[in-house]
Structure formats: structure tokens, C-alpha cells
Design a protein around this motif. Sequence first.
Motif, PDB file in Angstrom:
ATOM      1  N   LEU A  42      50.061  14.564  99.419  1.00  0.00           N
ATOM      2  CA  LEU A  42      50.297  14.094  98.061  1.00  0.00           C
ATOM      3  C   LEU A  42      49.728  15.134  97.113  1.00  0.00           C
ATOM      4  O   LEU A  42      48.550  15.493  97.218  1.00  0.00           O
ATOM      5  N   MET A  43      50.565  15.646  96.199  1.00  0.00           N
ATOM      6  CA  MET A  43      50.105  16.634  95.227  1.00  0.00           C
ATOM      7  C   MET A  43      50.356  16.132  93.823  1.00  0.00           C
ATOM      8  O   MET A  43      51.426  15.605  93.525  1.00  0.00           O
ATOM      9  N   VAL A  44      49.357  16.306  92.978  1.00  0.00           N
ATOM     10  CA  VAL A  44      49.461  15.973  91.562  1.00  0.00           C
ATOM     11  C   VAL A  44      49.305  17.280  90.797  1.00  0.00           C
ATOM     12  O   VAL A  44      48.321  18.000  90.993  1.00  0.00           O
ATOM     13  N   LEU A  45      50.287  17.603  89.951  1.00  0.00           N
ATOM     14  CA  LEU A  45      50.289  18.872  89.227  1.00  0.00           C
ATOM     15  C   LEU A  45      50.315  18.635  87.722  1.00  0.00           C
ATOM     16  O   LEU A  45      50.931  17.680  87.249  1.00  0.00           O
ATOM     17  N   THR A  46      49.683  19.530  86.978  1.00  0.00           N
ATOM     18  CA  THR A  46      49.785  19.481  85.528  1.00  0.00           C
ATOM     19  C   THR A  46      51.170  19.989  85.123  1.00  0.00           C
ATOM     20  O   THR A  46      51.861  20.636  85.916  1.00  0.00           O
ATOM     21  N   ASN A  47      51.575  19.722  83.880  1.00  0.00           N
ATOM     22  CA  ASN A  47      52.886  20.190  83.415  1.00  0.00           C
ATOM     23  C   ASN A  47      53.003  21.707  83.498  1.00  0.00           C
ATOM     24  O   ASN A  47      54.057  22.238  83.841  1.00  0.00           O
ATOM     25  N   GLY A  48      51.930  22.416  83.173  1.00  0.00           N
ATOM     26  CA  GLY A  48      51.965  23.874  83.241  1.00  0.00           C
ATOM     27  C   GLY A  48      52.220  24.380  84.637  1.00  0.00           C
ATOM     28  O   GLY A  48      52.857  25.407  84.839  1.00  0.00           O
ATOM     29  N   CYS A  49      51.750  23.657  85.629  1.00  0.00           N
ATOM     30  CA  CYS A  49      51.964  24.045  87.026  1.00  0.00           C
ATOM     31  C   CYS A  49      53.337  23.569  87.511  1.00  0.00           C
ATOM     32  O   CYS A  49      54.057  24.301  88.184  1.00  0.00           O
TER      33      CYS A  49
ATOM     34  N   GLU B 226      60.234  22.596  94.668  1.00  0.00           N
ATOM     35  CA  GLU B 226      59.869  21.765  95.821  1.00  0.00           C
ATOM     36  C   GLU B 226      59.650  22.593  97.081  1.00  0.00           C
ATOM     37  O   GLU B 226      58.806  22.255  97.910  1.00  0.00           O
ATOM     38  N   ASP B 227      60.400  23.685  97.229  1.00  0.00           N
ATOM     39  CA  ASP B 227      60.216  24.544  98.402  1.00  0.00           C
ATOM     40  C   ASP B 227      58.817  25.158  98.411  1.00  0.00           C
ATOM     41  O   ASP B 227      58.167  25.225  99.456  1.00  0.00           O
ATOM     42  N   GLN B 228      58.344  25.610  97.239  1.00  0.00           N
ATOM     43  CA  GLN B 228      57.006  26.193  97.158  1.00  0.00           C
ATOM     44  C   GLN B 228      55.932  25.143  97.455  1.00  0.00           C
ATOM     45  O   GLN B 228      54.926  25.443  98.103  1.00  0.00           O
ATOM     46  N   LEU B 229      56.142  23.915  97.000  1.00  0.00           N
ATOM     47  CA  LEU B 229      55.198  22.836  97.301  1.00  0.00           C
ATOM     48  C   LEU B 229      55.149  22.577  98.801  1.00  0.00           C
ATOM     49  O   LEU B 229      54.072  22.439  99.390  1.00  0.00           O
ATOM     50  N   GLY B 230      56.327  22.507  99.419  1.00  0.00           N
ATOM     51  CA  GLY B 230      56.399  22.276 100.862  1.00  0.00           C
ATOM     52  C   GLY B 230      55.772  23.405 101.658  1.00  0.00           C
ATOM     53  O   GLY B 230      55.086  23.165 102.651  1.00  0.00           O
TER      54      GLY B 230
ATOM     55  N   ALA C 276      52.634  23.054 104.126  1.00  0.00           N
ATOM     56  CA  ALA C 276      52.840  23.407 105.532  1.00  0.00           C
ATOM     57  C   ALA C 276      51.952  24.571 105.966  1.00  0.00           C
ATOM     58  O   ALA C 276      51.507  24.619 107.112  1.00  0.00           O
ATOM     59  N   MET C 277      51.677  25.489 105.047  1.00  0.00           N
ATOM     60  CA  MET C 277      50.864  26.659 105.366  1.00  0.00           C
ATOM     61  C   MET C 277      49.410  26.263 105.649  1.00  0.00           C
ATOM     62  O   MET C 277      48.748  26.834 106.507  1.00  0.00           O
ATOM     63  N   PHE C 278      48.921  25.262 104.919  1.00  0.00           N
ATOM     64  CA  PHE C 278      47.527  24.852 105.034  1.00  0.00           C
ATOM     65  C   PHE C 278      47.424  23.354 105.331  1.00  0.00           C
ATOM     66  O   PHE C 278      46.923  22.586 104.513  1.00  0.00           O
ATOM     67  N   PRO C 279      47.903  22.888 106.480  1.00  0.00           N
ATOM     68  CA  PRO C 279      47.850  21.450 106.776  1.00  0.00           C
ATOM     69  C   PRO C 279      46.401  20.972 106.883  1.00  0.00           C
ATOM     70  O   PRO C 279      45.578  21.590 107.548  1.00  0.00           O
ATOM     71  N   GLY C 280      46.107  19.895 106.188  1.00  0.00           N
ATOM     72  CA  GLY C 280      44.760  19.347 106.215  1.00  0.00           C
ATOM     73  C   GLY C 280      43.752  20.110 105.387  1.00  0.00           C
ATOM     74  O   GLY C 280      42.567  19.836 105.445  1.00  0.00           O
ATOM     75  N   LYS C 281      44.209  21.076 104.600  1.00  0.00           N
ATOM     76  CA  LYS C 281      43.320  21.877 103.768  1.00  0.00           C
ATOM     77  C   LYS C 281      43.812  21.822 102.311  1.00  0.00           C
ATOM     78  O   LYS C 281      44.488  22.723 101.831  1.00  0.00           O
ATOM     79  N   PRO C 282      43.479  20.731 101.606  1.00  0.00           N
ATOM     80  CA  PRO C 282      44.009  20.543 100.261  1.00  0.00           C
ATOM     81  C   PRO C 282      43.566  21.615  99.266  1.00  0.00           C
ATOM     82  O   PRO C 282      44.345  22.023  98.412  1.00  0.00           O
ATOM     83  N   LYS C 283      42.339  22.093  99.376  1.00  0.00           N
ATOM     84  CA  LYS C 283      41.869  23.115  98.432  1.00  0.00           C
ATOM     85  C   LYS C 283      42.667  24.401  98.594  1.00  0.00           C
ATOM     86  O   LYS C 283      43.065  25.024  97.609  1.00  0.00           O
ATOM     87  N   ALA C 284      42.918  24.804  99.830  1.00  0.00           N
ATOM     88  CA  ALA C 284      43.681  26.031 100.076  1.00  0.00           C
ATOM     89  C   ALA C 284      45.118  25.886  99.577  1.00  0.00           C
ATOM     90  O   ALA C 284      45.670  26.811  98.981  1.00  0.00           O
ATOM     91  N   ALA C 285      45.734  24.730  99.800  1.00  0.00           N
ATOM     92  CA  ALA C 285      47.109  24.505  99.334  1.00  0.00           C
ATOM     93  C   ALA C 285      47.167  24.570  97.806  1.00  0.00           C
ATOM     94  O   ALA C 285      48.074  25.190  97.237  1.00  0.00           O
TER      95      ALA C 285
ATOM     96  N   ARG D 151      46.701  28.194  96.570  1.00  0.00           N
ATOM     97  CA  ARG D 151      47.916  28.990  96.755  1.00  0.00           C
ATOM     98  C   ARG D 151      48.900  28.736  95.605  1.00  0.00           C
ATOM     99  O   ARG D 151      49.464  29.656  95.035  1.00  0.00           O
ATOM    100  N   LEU D 152      49.089  27.463  95.251  1.00  0.00           N
ATOM    101  CA  LEU D 152      50.005  27.133  94.153  1.00  0.00           C
ATOM    102  C   LEU D 152      49.499  27.653  92.814  1.00  0.00           C
ATOM    103  O   LEU D 152      50.252  28.245  92.035  1.00  0.00           O
ATOM    104  N   VAL D 153      48.234  27.438  92.526  1.00  0.00           N
ATOM    105  CA  VAL D 153      47.672  27.852  91.239  1.00  0.00           C
ATOM    106  C   VAL D 153      47.734  29.372  91.082  1.00  0.00           C
ATOM    107  O   VAL D 153      48.061  29.879  90.013  1.00  0.00           O
ATOM    108  N   HIS D 154      47.469  30.108  92.152  1.00  0.00           N
ATOM    109  CA  HIS D 154      47.558  31.571  92.062  1.00  0.00           C
ATOM    110  C   HIS D 154      48.992  32.037  91.852  1.00  0.00           C
ATOM    111  O   HIS D 154      49.237  32.983  91.109  1.00  0.00           O
TER     112      HIS D 154
END
Length: 161
Positions: free
Chosen positions: A12-19, A25-29, A33-42, A45-48
Motif C-alpha cells: 500500500l503506497m500513499v503519495l503526495t500530489n507532487g509525487c 503505475e508501472d514505476q510504483l509496481g 517489486a524491487m524492494f519487497p518488504g522494505k517500505p523505506k527503500a521503495a 526509490r520513488l522520491v529520488h
Amino acid sequence: VIRLEPNSSCCLMVLTNGCWQCVNEDQLGQAAAMFPGKPKAACLRLVHAVTAANKAKEKVQPIGALAAFFTVHATEEGASSSIAPDPKKQKISAGASRMPAAKMPARIRVAHILLKCDTKTDPQARRQPPASRTQQDAEEQLLRLLEVLQTERKTGPEATA
């Protein structure tokens, strides 16, 4: 209400409007998938990725991401609902030596990897951080290392097919 099937996982991901405006959706997936069980890393990756996209467009927007991973384990009827934790360290008998083995271990466990960056400097530290390494640079370097370690875990000699 979302129902998860036994032996399944969900992110489950919650994003700000800017993000949200800068990712699809592909980038979210891919991040989940790249960091299963590692929410901070996921989230990092998105924020960067969004930060890099905003720099290219010269946009300044507040960005943020929050993630949670959920895993549902199936239980057999009459079985205990608790799952045995993975063993972290092997117990050594009283007479056994604590000397390392002569050959390389097949598996090692990494608890923490830290990189110094320029945000907080300690004048009494033995080694100062590189002056050019920002917190974002350190996070990106650690994410790349985590990706390499996960790839090695999947393709290494003890990988299960």
C-alpha cells in the motif's frame, strides 16, 4: 475493503500530489517489486526518481511517499498460527572455537550499512565524510547496493529456483 488471499503479499503506497503527478503505475509496481518488504527503500526509490524528474523540468513541488507491506500466511487447520522466526545466529557449543572457518562462508548476514554524508559532521570523528556526498547521494548509493545484494541473493549459488 481489500481481501488478501493466503500466501500473498500486498504493498500500500500513499503519495503526495507532487509525487503522484510524476510517476505511473508501472514505476510504483517496480519499486514495490524491487524492494519487497522494505517500505523505506521503495519510497526512497520513488522520491529520488521524482526529484530527478522535477530537476529536469525545473519544478519545485513538495513530494512524499509512505508505504506499507502486508503479507498473509496460510495456516493449516489445527496448526499454530505463529510462524517460527528465521534463525539469526547459530548457537556455539561451550567447547567450540569462535575462530572463523578457513573457507569463505556460503552466506553472510548484513545488519546495517552506513554512509557518512555532509549533513551532520562530528569534529571528533576519526574520518570525516566526503564533502561532496549529500544525504541524497548516500541514499542513492545505498539503494544501488541493496539492488545488487538482492540480485546476488536471487542468482547466487544458494538461490532456489
